[in-house]
Design a protein around this motif. Structure first.
Motif, PDB file in Angstrom:
ATOM      1  N   ARG A   1      30.656  37.738   8.196  1.00  0.00           N
ATOM      2  CA  ARG A   1      31.930  37.162   7.914  1.00  0.00           C
ATOM      3  C   ARG A   1      31.519  35.582   7.176  1.00  0.00           C
ATOM      4  NH1 ARG A   1      34.788  35.524  13.597  1.00  0.00           N
ATOM      5  NH2 ARG A   1      33.381  33.657  14.082  1.00  0.00           N
ATOM      6  N   TRP A   2      32.275  34.817   6.460  1.00  0.00           N
ATOM      7  CA  TRP A   2      32.135  33.516   6.075  1.00  0.00           C
ATOM      8  C   TRP A   2      32.644  32.615   7.366  1.00  0.00           C
ATOM      9  CZ3 TRP A   2      29.293  33.075   2.164  1.00  0.00           C
ATOM     10  CH2 TRP A   2      29.370  34.078   0.919  1.00  0.00           C
ATOM     11  N   LYS A   3      31.766  31.699   7.447  1.00  0.00           N
ATOM     12  CA  LYS A   3      32.110  30.522   8.353  1.00  0.00           C
ATOM     13  C   LYS A   3      33.265  29.728   7.747  1.00  0.00           C
ATOM     14  CE  LYS A   3      29.992  26.832  11.480  1.00  0.00           C
ATOM     15  NZ  LYS A   3      28.693  26.117  11.576  1.00  0.00           N
ATOM     16  N   ARG A   4      34.422  29.538   8.916  1.00  0.00           N
ATOM     17  CA  ARG A   4      35.410  28.968   8.386  1.00  0.00           C
ATOM     18  C   ARG A   4      35.730  27.550   9.291  1.00  0.00           C
ATOM     19  NH1 ARG A   4      38.146  32.064   4.186  1.00  0.00           N
ATOM     20  NH2 ARG A   4      37.241  34.096   4.150  1.00  0.00           N
ATOM     21  N   ASP A   5      36.445  26.660   8.688  1.00  0.00           N
ATOM     22  CA  ASP A   5      36.879  25.630   9.324  1.00  0.00           C
ATOM     23  C   ASP A   5      38.252  26.204  10.101  1.00  0.00           C
ATOM     24  OD1 ASP A   5      38.827  25.274   7.403  1.00  0.00           O
ATOM     25  OD2 ASP A   5      37.831  23.632   6.450  1.00  0.00           O
ATOM     26  N   GLY A   6      38.806  25.028  10.805  1.00  0.00           N
ATOM     27  CA  GLY A   6      40.172  25.263  11.521  1.00  0.00           C
ATOM     28  C   GLY A   6      41.366  25.591  10.523  1.00  0.00           C
ATOM     29  N   SER A   7      41.150  25.206   9.318  1.00  0.00           N
ATOM     30  CA  SER A   7      42.467  25.577   8.263  1.00  0.00           C
ATOM     31  C   SER A   7      42.121  26.853   7.641  1.00  0.00           C
ATOM     32  CB  SER A   7      42.403  24.361   7.227  1.00  0.00           C
ATOM     33  OG  SER A   7      42.488  23.133   7.873  1.00  0.00           O
ATOM     34  N   GLY A   8      40.772  27.393   8.264  1.00  0.00           N
ATOM     35  CA  GLY A   8      40.563  28.741   7.417  1.00  0.00           C
ATOM     36  C   GLY A   8      39.726  28.750   6.142  1.00  0.00           C
ATOM     37  N   ASN A   9      39.269  27.509   5.696  1.00  0.00           N
ATOM     38  CA  ASN A   9      38.417  27.374   4.410  1.00  0.00           C
ATOM     39  C   ASN A   9      36.947  27.565   4.885  1.00  0.00           C
ATOM     40  OD1 ASN A   9      40.811  26.307   3.117  1.00  0.00           O
ATOM     41  ND2 ASN A   9      40.390  24.563   4.179  1.00  0.00           N
ATOM     42  N   LYS A  10      36.482  28.020   3.803  1.00  0.00           N
ATOM     43  CA  LYS A  10      35.100  28.333   3.768  1.00  0.00           C
ATOM     44  C   LYS A  10      34.319  27.072   4.033  1.00  0.00           C
ATOM     45  CE  LYS A  10      34.982  32.718   1.087  1.00  0.00           C
ATOM     46  NZ  LYS A  10      34.800  33.127   0.006  1.00  0.00           N
ATOM     47  N   VAL A  11      33.326  27.276   4.995  1.00  0.00           N
ATOM     48  CA  VAL A  11      32.271  25.830   5.156  1.00  0.00           C
ATOM     49  C   VAL A  11      30.980  25.886   4.417  1.00  0.00           C
ATOM     50  CG1 VAL A  11      31.156  24.700   6.976  1.00  0.00           C
ATOM     51  CG2 VAL A  11      33.237  25.773   7.493  1.00  0.00           C
ATOM     52  N   ALA A  12      31.025  24.970   3.571  1.00  0.00           N
ATOM     53  CA  ALA A  12      29.494  24.942   2.708  1.00  0.00           C
ATOM     54  C   ALA A  12      28.310  24.082   3.504  1.00  0.00           C
ATOM     55  CB  ALA A  12      29.912  24.484   1.475  1.00  0.00           C
ATOM     56  N   HIS A  13      27.286  24.581   3.216  1.00  0.00           N
ATOM     57  CA  HIS A  13      26.119  23.744   3.704  1.00  0.00           C
ATOM     58  C   HIS A  13      25.836  22.279   3.139  1.00  0.00           C
ATOM     59  CE1 HIS A  13      22.103  22.479   4.999  1.00  0.00           C
ATOM     60  NE2 HIS A  13      22.303  23.110   5.982  1.00  0.00           N
ATOM     61  N   PRO A  14      25.911  21.464   3.968  1.00  0.00           N
ATOM     62  CA  PRO A  14      25.989  19.999   3.215  1.00  0.00           C
ATOM     63  C   PRO A  14      24.681  19.811   2.302  1.00  0.00           C
ATOM     64  CG  PRO A  14      25.289  19.892   5.386  1.00  0.00           C
ATOM     65  CD  PRO A  14      25.804  21.177   5.370  1.00  0.00           C
ATOM     66  N   VAL A  15      23.678  20.292   2.313  1.00  0.00           N
ATOM     67  CA  VAL A  15      22.470  20.332   1.671  1.00  0.00           C
ATOM     68  C   VAL A  15      22.403  21.328   0.505  1.00  0.00           C
ATOM     69  CG1 VAL A  15      19.898  20.331   1.445  1.00  0.00           C
ATOM     70  CG2 VAL A  15      21.069  19.293   3.468  1.00  0.00           C
ATOM     71  N   SER A  16      22.520  22.475   0.803  1.00  0.00           N
ATOM     72  CA  SER A  16      22.423  23.382  -0.335  1.00  0.00           C
ATOM     73  C   SER A  16      23.542  23.644  -1.400  1.00  0.00           C
ATOM     74  CB  SER A  16      22.017  24.925   0.140  1.00  0.00           C
ATOM     75  OG  SER A  16      23.159  25.194   0.871  1.00  0.00           O
ATOM     76  N   GLY A  17      24.858  23.332  -0.416  1.00  0.00           N
ATOM     77  CA  GLY A  17      26.192  23.333  -1.259  1.00  0.00           C
ATOM     78  C   GLY A  17      26.805  24.878  -1.108  1.00  0.00           C
ATOM     79  N   LYS A  18      25.929  25.665  -0.584  1.00  0.00           N
ATOM     80  CA  LYS A  18      26.496  27.199  -0.796  1.00  0.00           C
ATOM     81  C   LYS A  18      26.976  27.476   0.930  1.00  0.00           C
ATOM     82  CE  LYS A  18      22.569  28.990  -3.332  1.00  0.00           C
ATOM     83  NZ  LYS A  18      21.356  29.937  -3.519  1.00  0.00           N
ATOM     84  N   ASN A  19      28.154  28.302   0.650  1.00  0.00           N
ATOM     85  CA  ASN A  19      28.874  28.985   1.767  1.00  0.00           C
ATOM     86  C   ASN A  19      27.964  29.524   2.846  1.00  0.00           C
ATOM     87  OD1 ASN A  19      31.454  27.959   0.915  1.00  0.00           O
ATOM     88  ND2 ASN A  19      31.676  29.723  -0.424  1.00  0.00           N
TER      89      ASN A  19
END
Length: 314
Positions: free
Chosen positions: A141-159
Motif C-alpha cells: 500500500r502507499w504510505k499516507r499521512d494523517g490526511s490520507g495523502n501519499k507520503v513522498a521521500h524527501p530525497v528521491s521525491g518518489k512516493n
C-alpha cells in the motif's frame, strides 16, 4: 540482501537465468554453517561454481536433516529407497518436479542445481529432490499521512510504498510472508493461504473469524496483480541436489486503505512478528526477498534509493 558480484538486476525477472548464457553466482547458497546445523559446506571458489568448469576433486559434504529423513508428508524418500522412482523435469503425480527455469541435469539419479555447486550434496532442510516450489505474496500500500495523502521521500521525491513483512522465527530475519506450494495446489491458492497463515494467524482463528478474513482478503486477492518474479532463489537452504524456486506476486491496495487498513495483522505459523514496513534499499531481508521488493518498487514507480545512480542497469 547482498547479491554478490553478479548484479541481479541484469537478470530478467520473469525467467531469471539460463545456465548456458548468463553468468550467475549464488552467495547465500554458499554460506556456512548450513541453517539449523553445525555442518560446514565444502569451500567452492567463485570460478568453480559453474558445473561447466571441470573440477575432478570436487567432494561436497553430504547432508540431509533428520527432520527430512524422518519421512514427513512434505518430503521425498532417499533416492535409492525401494519403490521411489521420481520423474524429474515433469509433473510427478501431484508433485511438480519441473523447474521454472527450464530443464535441469540429472546425474547418477540426482538432480543438479542449475545455478552451480554449493559445497553440499543431499537435501539439507528441503523436502524435495530438485526444485522445491514456494510462493511469495508481496502485499503493498502507499504510505499516507494523517490526511490520507501519499507520503513522498524527501530525497528521491518518489512516493513511499509499504509492504506486509514478517520476522521469521527460524532465523530472526524480516521476510515476505510466503511458503511452500502443497502438492496439487494452485499458486494463487498458496499465495492467499500463506498470507493468511503467517500475517493473519488464520490457523488459530475460529471458523467465524476465518470467514470474515476470507471476505476481506477476497477483494485484495481477486484484483489485478503483478507477477514480479518466477524462478530460482538464492537461498541458504539450497544444496547441489535440492533448491528453492518461487513465484513472487504483488497484490497492491491503491485505495486510501479501504482494503488493507482494517486487516488484523497478527503473526502466525512461522512468523514471530508482523507489520507494515516502509520500503527502501536499506531493508535487509531473508534470502532473495530484497530483490523481489526492489522489483515491486520499479514496477510501481515507488521510492527505493536516495542515490539516483545506485543499483545496476540492464
Amino acid at each position: 540482501s547482498n547479491f554478490s558480484a553478479s548484479c541481479w538486476s541484469r537478470l530478467h525477472p520473469a525467467n531469471m537465468f539460463n545456465s548456458y548464457n548468463v553468468k550467475f553466482h549464488h552467495s547465500k547458497a554458499l554460506t556456512s554453517p548450513y541453517p539449523g546445523s553445525h555442518v560446514e559446506r565444502s569451500q567452492v571458489p567463485e570460478d568453480k561454481v559453474g558445473w561447466l568448469t571441470e573440477w575432478k576433486d570436487y567432494n561436497p559434504v553430504e547432508y540431509t536433516a533428520k527432520s527430512v529423513l524422518a519421512g514427513p508428508s512434505w518430503a521425498d524418500p532417499q533416492i535409492n529407497d525401494e519403490g521411489f522412482s521420481p520423474k524429474f523435469n515433469e509433473r510427478d503425480g501431484a508433485v511438480e518436479r519441473k523447474s521454472l527455469n527450464g530443464l535441469y541435469v540429472v546425474e547418477n539419479g540426482r538432480p543438479r542445481n542449475p545455478a552451480g555447486r554449493t559445497g553440499l550434496a543431499g537435501r539439507g532442510l528441503l523436502g524435495r529432490w530438485g526444485p522445491n516450489h514456494a510462493a511469495d505474496p508481496v502485499v503493498t500500500r502507499w504510505k499516507r499521512d494523517g490526511s490520507g495523502n501519499k507520503v513522498a521521500h524527501p530525497v528521491s521525491g518518489k512516493n513511499i510504498l509499504q509492504f506486509v513483512a514478517i520476522k521469521r522465527r527460524d532465523c530472526g530475519e524480516w521476510a515476505i510472508p510466503g511458503g511452500m506450494v502443497d502438492p496439487g495446489e494452485k499458486i494463487t491458492a498458496t499465495l492467499k493461504r500463506e498470507f493468511q497463515e503467517e500475517a493473519l494467524n488464520s490457523l488459530q482463528k475460529s471458523p467465524e473469524e476465518k470467514a470474515k478474513l476470507e471476505k476481506q482478503l477476497q477483494k485484495l486477492f481477486s484484483q489485478e496483480h503483478l507477477v514480479v518474479y518466477r524462478g530460482y532463489v538464492d537461498d541458504p537452504r539450497n544444496t547441489d541436489n535440492a533448491w528453492m524456486e518461487t513465484e513472487a506476486v504483488n497484490y497492491h491496495d491503491e485505495t486510501a486503505g479501504e482494503t488493507m487498513d482494517n486487516l488484523p495483522l497478527e503473526a502466525g505459523d512461522d512468523a514471530g512478528v508482523v507489520k507494515w514496513v516502509d520500503i527502501s534499499e536499506k531493508l535487509e531481508l531473508y534470502a532473495s526477498h530484497s530483490y523481489f521488493i526492489k522489483l515491486v518498487t520499479e514496477k510501481r514507480g515507488a521510492h527505493w534509493s536516495e542515490d539516483p545512480a545506485s543499483g545496476c542497469h540492464e
